[in-house]
Design an enzyme around this catalytic site. Structure first.
Site, PDB file in Angstrom:
ATOM      1  N   SER A 135       2.408  -3.057   5.362  1.00  0.00           N
ATOM      2  CA  SER A 135       1.555  -3.855   6.233  1.00  0.00           C
ATOM      3  C   SER A 135       2.021  -5.317   6.225  1.00  0.00           C
ATOM      4  O   SER A 135       3.196  -5.586   6.495  1.00  0.00           O
ATOM      5  CB  SER A 135       0.097  -3.705   5.801  1.00  0.00           C
ATOM      6  OG  SER A 135      -0.798  -4.153   6.784  1.00  0.00           O
ATOM      7  N   ARG A 201     -14.277  -7.539   7.481  1.00  0.00           N
ATOM      8  CA  ARG A 201     -13.742  -6.376   6.763  1.00  0.00           C
ATOM      9  C   ARG A 201     -14.174  -5.078   7.434  1.00  0.00           C
ATOM     10  O   ARG A 201     -13.388  -4.121   7.501  1.00  0.00           O
ATOM     11  CB  ARG A 201     -14.220  -6.404   5.307  1.00  0.00           C
ATOM     12  CG  ARG A 201     -13.670  -5.272   4.444  1.00  0.00           C
ATOM     13  CD  ARG A 201     -12.160  -5.324   4.342  1.00  0.00           C
ATOM     14  NE  ARG A 201     -11.671  -4.497   3.248  1.00  0.00           N
ATOM     15  CZ  ARG A 201     -10.407  -4.425   2.867  1.00  0.00           C
ATOM     16  NH1 ARG A 201      -9.490  -5.121   3.523  1.00  0.00           N
ATOM     17  NH2 ARG A 201     -10.039  -3.663   1.858  1.00  0.00           N
ATOM     18  N   ASP A 288      -1.571   6.129  12.279  1.00  0.00           N
ATOM     19  CA  ASP A 288      -1.796   4.682  12.175  1.00  0.00           C
ATOM     20  C   ASP A 288      -2.152   4.108  13.543  1.00  0.00           C
ATOM     21  O   ASP A 288      -1.381   4.220  14.501  1.00  0.00           O
ATOM     22  CB  ASP A 288      -0.530   4.009  11.636  1.00  0.00           C
ATOM     23  CG  ASP A 288      -0.764   2.589  11.143  1.00  0.00           C
ATOM     24  OD1 ASP A 288      -1.783   1.979  11.541  1.00  0.00           O
ATOM     25  OD2 ASP A 288       0.073   2.091  10.362  1.00  0.00           O
ATOM     26  N   HIS A 317      -3.826   3.905   8.876  1.00  0.00           N
ATOM     27  CA  HIS A 317      -2.938   2.872   8.346  1.00  0.00           C
ATOM     28  C   HIS A 317      -2.888   2.867   6.820  1.00  0.00           C
ATOM     29  O   HIS A 317      -1.823   2.665   6.225  1.00  0.00           O
ATOM     30  CB  HIS A 317      -3.417   1.507   8.849  1.00  0.00           C
ATOM     31  CG  HIS A 317      -2.581   0.362   8.387  1.00  0.00           C
ATOM     32  ND1 HIS A 317      -1.264   0.193   8.754  1.00  0.00           N
ATOM     33  CD2 HIS A 317      -2.885  -0.700   7.577  1.00  0.00           C
ATOM     34  CE1 HIS A 317      -0.787  -0.909   8.198  1.00  0.00           C
ATOM     35  NE2 HIS A 317      -1.747  -1.477   7.484  1.00  0.00           N
ATOM     36  N   ASP A 318      -4.004   3.098   6.179  1.00  0.00           N
ATOM     37  CA  ASP A 318      -4.068   3.033   4.713  1.00  0.00           C
ATOM     38  C   ASP A 318      -3.391   4.199   4.011  1.00  0.00           C
ATOM     39  O   ASP A 318      -3.387   4.255   2.770  1.00  0.00           O
ATOM     40  CB  ASP A 318      -5.524   2.946   4.252  1.00  0.00           C
ATOM     41  CG  ASP A 318      -6.049   1.514   4.242  1.00  0.00           C
ATOM     42  OD1 ASP A 318      -5.262   0.597   4.527  1.00  0.00           O
ATOM     43  OD2 ASP A 318      -7.236   1.323   3.957  1.00  0.00           O
TER      44      ASP A 318
END
Length: 342
Positions: A135, A201, A288, A317-318
């Site tokens: 990232s 967040r 992602d 993505h994680d």
């Protein structure tokens, strides 16, 4: 494991032309450098990470893991602008004797790479076996790989890109708008923007995950009218980050992600990729939604010694922080292939 601080009183000139009178960077190391200095593994953390890579990437770093301190010297530096011991907006400005707060200068991934090289030089590392980043960390790693030239042997870029897309910038801007909407933002207080950070967040988590992952993990029982599991999950994630991070660092680091462009003042990012000398593995994630897999594939196509692999996961993505078994296999294959060509 050892955690240390690098400190420089030499003014640090940023890409913008602004200057930090001094900088401090916290870094953590695992294992020891061997006599040949050919066992250095340098890992760069993502947006809200820290230097203790053995904690947040414990499926990859640690005893009997892929990167075992018994075999490698593993180092991770807390990025410039972050709030885990490195110079950040809450650090004291030597010129005023007060925290920088909103006067902290704009940073770029190129600035961050430049600061990492100061740490490398201070330790006396002449060669890096493998540089890895995911990232934001992958963006910084690309910048540094360009600068390192022959001093870097292998480069692994996880779920990242050579230039931030309008999509990424849009997500980041919406998060900063959330911080701005906090009535405390603008105050010279370390906790300023804290509630806004919670919202930021929550927005970010929607970009880090995939709808199918939410459907699988956050589905609420049929018949509910309120208090849905997905809503509670996002509120929890927001509160969790706000307890350990600052809105100031979030602002600065997300801005650096926005302005990331490997090709700035280098003709184009494609041209810059062509000048990276390390054997490079770009790893995308099929689900992602933030850094699209085709962006990782593009990196591998322009780097002369590039290759591409893809993580299959519903995590979005994680996945590069979660899918350890796949990463083990992908990295092992990469190492075997590169060694066979030497």
């Amino acid at each position: 494991m050892q955690t240390k601080n690098f400190h420089s009183n030499v003014p640090f000139t940023l890409e913008s032309g602004q200057e930090l009178p001094e900088i401090e960077l916290t870094y953590t190391t695992y294992g020891r450098i061997n006599a040949a200095q050919d066992n250095v593994i340098w890992i760069i953390h993502a947006l809200t990470g820290d230097s203790r890579v053995g904690d947040w990437w414990n499926g990859m770093v640690g005893e009997d893991k892929f990167f075992d301190p018994a075999d490698y010297f593993i180092i991770c530096v807390n990025l410039l602008g972050s709030c885990y011991g490195s110079t950040s907006p809450l650090s004291q400005n030597p010129k005023t004797g007060k925290p920088y707060f909103y006067d902290f200068p704009l940073l770029t991934t190129r600035d961050m790479a430049k600061s990492l090289d100061l740490v490398r030089e201070s330790i006396g590392i002449k060669k890096i076996h493998t540089l890895l980043g995911g990232s934001l960390g992958g963006q910084v790693a690309l910048e540094w790989a360009y600068q390192l030239g022959d001093s870097l042997e292998k480069l692994v870029i996880l779920a990242s890109t050579a230039k931030s897309s309008p999509w990424v910038i849009g997500f980041n801007e919406s998060q900063r708008m959330a911080i701005e909407s906090d009535c405390t933002w603008g105050e010279e207080n370390p906790d300023a923007g804290k509630k806004g950070l919670e919202t930021a967040r929550a927005i970010a988590m929607l970009s880090y995950r995939h709808p199918s992952d939410f459907a699988r993990k956050q589905e609420s029982p049929s018949g509910m009218l309120d208090n849905f599991r997905a809503a509670s999950y996002l509120r929890y994630q927001g509160q969790k980050l706000a307890k350990r991070f600052t809105a100031f660092s979030y602002w600065i680091l997300s801005k650096a992600m926005d302005n990331h462009d490997l090709g700035r003042n280098r003709d184009s990012y494609q041209d810059a990729l062509k000048k990276i000398k390390a054997r490079t593995l770009a790893v995308g994630v099929n689900s992602d939604l933030l850094f699209l897999p085709e962006e990782s594939l593009e990196i591998s196509r322009f780097v002369p010694k590039g290759s591409y692999r893809e993580i299959q996961s519903t995590a979005g993505h994680d996945a590069f922080l979660i899918e350890f078994e796949q990463l083990h296999y992908i990295l092992k294959s990469f190492y075997v292939s590169t060694e066979s060509r030497n």
